[in-house]
Design an enzyme around this catalytic site. Structure first.
Site, PDB file in Angstrom:
ATOM      1  CD  GLU A 363      -3.243  -1.242   1.602  1.00 44.55           C
ATOM      2  OE1 GLU A 363      -3.718  -0.151   1.941  1.00 44.55           O
ATOM      3  OE2 GLU A 363      -3.816  -2.344   1.762  1.00 44.55           O
TER       4      GLU A 363
HETATM    5  N1  CAA Z   1      -6.884  11.505  -3.992  1.00 49.07           N
HETATM    6  C1  CAA Z   1      -7.451  11.961  -5.139  1.00 49.07           C
HETATM    7  N2  CAA Z   1      -6.729  12.214  -6.252  1.00 49.07           N
HETATM    8  C2  CAA Z   1      -5.402  11.986  -6.206  1.00 49.07           C
HETATM    9  C3  CAA Z   1      -4.752  11.510  -5.044  1.00 49.07           C
HETATM   10  C4  CAA Z   1      -5.557  11.270  -3.901  1.00 49.07           C
HETATM   11  N3  CAA Z   1      -5.054  10.802  -2.764  1.00 49.07           N
HETATM   12  N4  CAA Z   1      -3.427  11.384  -5.299  1.00 49.07           N
HETATM   13  C5  CAA Z   1      -3.260  11.764  -6.569  1.00 49.07           C
HETATM   14  N5  CAA Z   1      -4.442  12.135  -7.121  1.00 49.07           N
HETATM   15  C6  CAA Z   1      -4.689  12.660  -8.454  1.00 49.07           C
HETATM   16  C7  CAA Z   1      -3.875  13.936  -8.650  1.00 49.07           C
HETATM   17  O1  CAA Z   1      -4.579  15.068  -8.161  1.00 49.07           O
HETATM   18  C8  CAA Z   1      -3.690  13.979 -10.154  1.00 49.07           C
HETATM   19  O2  CAA Z   1      -4.883  14.458 -10.751  1.00 49.07           O
HETATM   20  P1  CAA Z   1      -4.816  15.658 -11.857  1.00 49.07           P
HETATM   21  O3  CAA Z   1      -3.997  15.104 -13.004  1.00 49.07           O
HETATM   22  O4  CAA Z   1      -6.243  15.883 -12.196  1.00 49.07           O
HETATM   23  O5  CAA Z   1      -4.130  16.805 -11.190  1.00 49.07           O
HETATM   24  C9  CAA Z   1      -3.586  12.502 -10.523  1.00 49.07           C
HETATM   25  O6  CAA Z   1      -4.195  11.768  -9.448  1.00 49.07           O
HETATM   26  C10 CAA Z   1      -2.141  12.055 -10.681  1.00 49.07           C
HETATM   27  O7  CAA Z   1      -1.488  12.323  -9.471  1.00 49.07           O
HETATM   28  P2  CAA Z   1       0.075  12.504  -9.332  1.00 49.07           P
HETATM   29  O8  CAA Z   1       0.575  13.383 -10.455  1.00 49.07           O
HETATM   30  O9  CAA Z   1       0.371  12.908  -7.940  1.00 49.07           O
HETATM   31  O10 CAA Z   1       0.589  11.022  -9.654  1.00 49.07           O
HETATM   32  P3  CAA Z   1       2.034  10.429  -9.579  1.00 49.07           P
HETATM   33  O11 CAA Z   1       2.260   9.611 -10.787  1.00 49.07           O
HETATM   34  O12 CAA Z   1       3.033  11.490  -9.235  1.00 49.07           O
HETATM   35  O13 CAA Z   1       1.924   9.353  -8.387  1.00 49.07           O
HETATM   36  C11 CAA Z   1       1.979   8.540  -6.129  1.00 49.07           C
HETATM   37  C12 CAA Z   1       1.559   9.657  -7.087  1.00 49.07           C
HETATM   38  C13 CAA Z   1       1.621   9.045  -4.760  1.00 49.07           C
HETATM   39  C14 CAA Z   1       3.463   8.247  -6.195  1.00 49.07           C
HETATM   40  C15 CAA Z   1       1.158   7.271  -6.498  1.00 49.07           C
HETATM   41  O14 CAA Z   1       1.563   6.726  -7.722  1.00 49.07           O
HETATM   42  C16 CAA Z   1       1.210   6.202  -5.436  1.00 49.07           C
HETATM   43  O15 CAA Z   1       0.556   6.287  -4.390  1.00 49.07           O
HETATM   44  N6  CAA Z   1       1.959   5.104  -5.701  1.00 49.07           N
HETATM   45  C17 CAA Z   1       1.973   3.953  -4.799  1.00 49.07           C
HETATM   46  C18 CAA Z   1       0.981   2.941  -5.234  1.00 49.07           C
HETATM   47  C19 CAA Z   1       0.655   1.977  -4.131  1.00 49.07           C
HETATM   48  O16 CAA Z   1       0.417   2.364  -2.993  1.00 49.07           O
HETATM   49  N7  CAA Z   1       0.567   0.701  -4.490  1.00 49.07           N
HETATM   50  C20 CAA Z   1       0.154  -0.276  -3.551  1.00 49.07           C
HETATM   51  C21 CAA Z   1      -0.545  -1.378  -4.238  1.00 49.07           C
HETATM   52  S1  CAA Z   1      -2.008  -1.924  -3.487  1.00 49.07           S
HETATM   53  C22 CAA Z   1      -1.579  -2.985  -2.259  1.00 49.07           C
HETATM   54  O17 CAA Z   1      -0.471  -3.064  -1.802  1.00 49.07           O
HETATM   55  C23 CAA Z   1      -2.741  -3.770  -1.751  1.00 49.07           C
HETATM   56  C24 CAA Z   1      -2.436  -5.044  -1.092  1.00 49.07           C
HETATM   57  O18 CAA Z   1      -2.570  -6.085  -1.684  1.00 49.07           O
HETATM   58  C25 CAA Z   1      -2.129  -5.064   0.358  1.00 49.07           C
END
Ligand code: CAA
Length: 380
Positions: A363
């Protein structure tokens, strides 16, 4: 400001604690050794309302708050983090996502069974080449009019082999970047949906982690969640809540190891006294107690933010970052306090130490939490 739990929260804590002690504890070492999914225990947790803690009772949930959810996660994780990750994914990533973003028909069809524990859910975002960088989805969902055709691979999917319902994030238009991504509801058994072999893991070995393969899977259009292009924001918002669950899991792992270490240190004698009387051990216990309490405050703060309807992107990332660090560091200390016995399975702390590591990875890794927090600070 009130730091006390309500009567209701205390009752929920006692119920979760009692379940963990009487039901999860007896087979936990065996399930870890044999990588056995706790089927009957998942059913029982469903009956207790642990699989749809925050879901409205009209959709089969328990209608409790996020603080109750964090309390349940902490108590289950003190004993069995494999069972608690199944609970966390089902609650935060599947039930929450459906309740907040699905339409009424989708809720009636899927949420009710998931929240009551009749079905188990999985959340499929990670891919071989899109782990932290979640916008780089290679799984495609091509619009074919009345259905989408899904192709691709998902990795490290919790409950991957055992789930009935899968939320799958896929790219529908790569030119639109994060706005060309959608979330879909898939069911086990759909033609072309194949479940790969189970992963042999360091920790949370009683949970069921698989690679999933999609080869021309025909998914009806009505199974898309939300508006076209809303899948990335859906995933990010859902993961923010998931991070409260995993932060509470990390807290529980740390607290479980601490409680075992404290008890052991009061019983084990060396150099003429119980080892807790040696400052080398007493100082470790003081650090553990303090930092676990600090982690608990961050977890509760994030859950409270969610309950108040405030933005919890940053507070959940802070809770997960800190609680997972505390879990990793203090499970190592718990093993150390146990000495040679800490290295032996029957004392439980070696398992908690192995389980702690994943809380810094799934996550969103610790580095991802720092991205979320630092972006939040700069935006403020
Ligand atoms: N809420 C709403 N919208 C959001 C948001 C949030 N929390 N975070 C980002 N967004 C939106 C942004 O506003 C943006 O929208 P606009 O283009 O309209 O402005 C869009 O999403 C893209 O956002 P970013 O440019 O910030 O995206 P990024 O490519 O820079 O990535 C990141 C951001 C935080 C690094 C994200 O990619 C991330 O969280 N990565 C980690 C993924 C992860 O947690 N994976 C876990 C897998 S699931 C798992 O582990 C489950 C399991 O089995 C236990």
């Amino acid at each position: 400001m009130n730091f006390s739990l309500t009567e209701e929260h205390l009752m929920i804590r006692d119920a979760a604690r009692d379940f963990a002690q009487t039901e999860l504890l007896p087979g936990v070492i065996e399930r870890d050794n044999t990588q056995t999914f706790p089927d009957s225990l998942v059913r029982k947790m469903g009956e207790l309302g642990f699989l749809g803690v925050m879901v409205d009772p009209k959709y089969g949930g328990s209608g409790m708050d996020a603080i109750s959810y964090a309390i349940i996660m902490e108590e289950l994780s003190k004993i069995d983090a494999s069972a608690s990750v199944i609970v966390s994914v089902n609650n935060s990533l599947v039930c929450y996502g459906l309740e907040a973003y699905a339409n009424e028909e989708q809720k009636q069809k899927y949420l009710t069974k998931l929240a009551s524990g009749q079905s188990v859910g999985a959340f499929c975002l990670s891919e071989p080449e899109a782990g932290s960088d979640a916008t780089s989805q290679r799984t495609t969902a091509i619009d074919k009019g009345d259905h989408y055709l899904i192709n691709g691979t998902k990795n490290w999917i919790t409950s991957g082999g055992r789930a009935d319902v899968y939320i799958v994030i896929a790219q529908t238009d790569k030119h639109k970047g994060s706005h060309g991504i959608n979330a879909f509801i898939l069911e086990k058994g759909m033609p072309g949906f194949d479940i790969g072999p189970k992963e042999d893991k360091l920790g949370i070995r009683g949970s069921d982690t698989h690679t999933l393969q999609f080869n021309d899977v025909k998914v009806p259009k009505e199974n898309r969640i939300g508006d076209d292009g809303s899948g990335f924001r859906f995933a990010m918002k859902t993961l923010s809540g998931g991070r409260i669950g995993i932060a509470a899991q990390a807290l529980g792992i740390a607290a479980g190891a601490y409680e075992l270490a404290l008890k052991y240190s009061k019983e084990r004698k060396a150099f003429g006294t119980e080892i807790c009387n040696h400052q080398a051990i007493a100082f470790k216990l003081a650090d553990m107690h303090t930092e676990i309490e600090a982690a608990r405050m961050l977890v509760m703060r994030a859950a409270w933010d969610k309950d108040q309807g405030y933005n919890y992107d940053m507070s959940s990332a802070m809770a997960k970052l800190y609680a997972s660090k505390v879990a990793m560091e203090h499970t190592v200390e718990a093993v150390q306090i146990h000495g040679g016995n800490g290295f032996v399975k029957e004392y439980h702390v070696e398992r908690l130490m192995r389980d702690a590591k994943i809380t810094q990875i799934y996550e969103g890794t610790s580095e991802i939490q720092k991205i979320v927090i630092s972006r939040g600070i700069i935006k403020e």
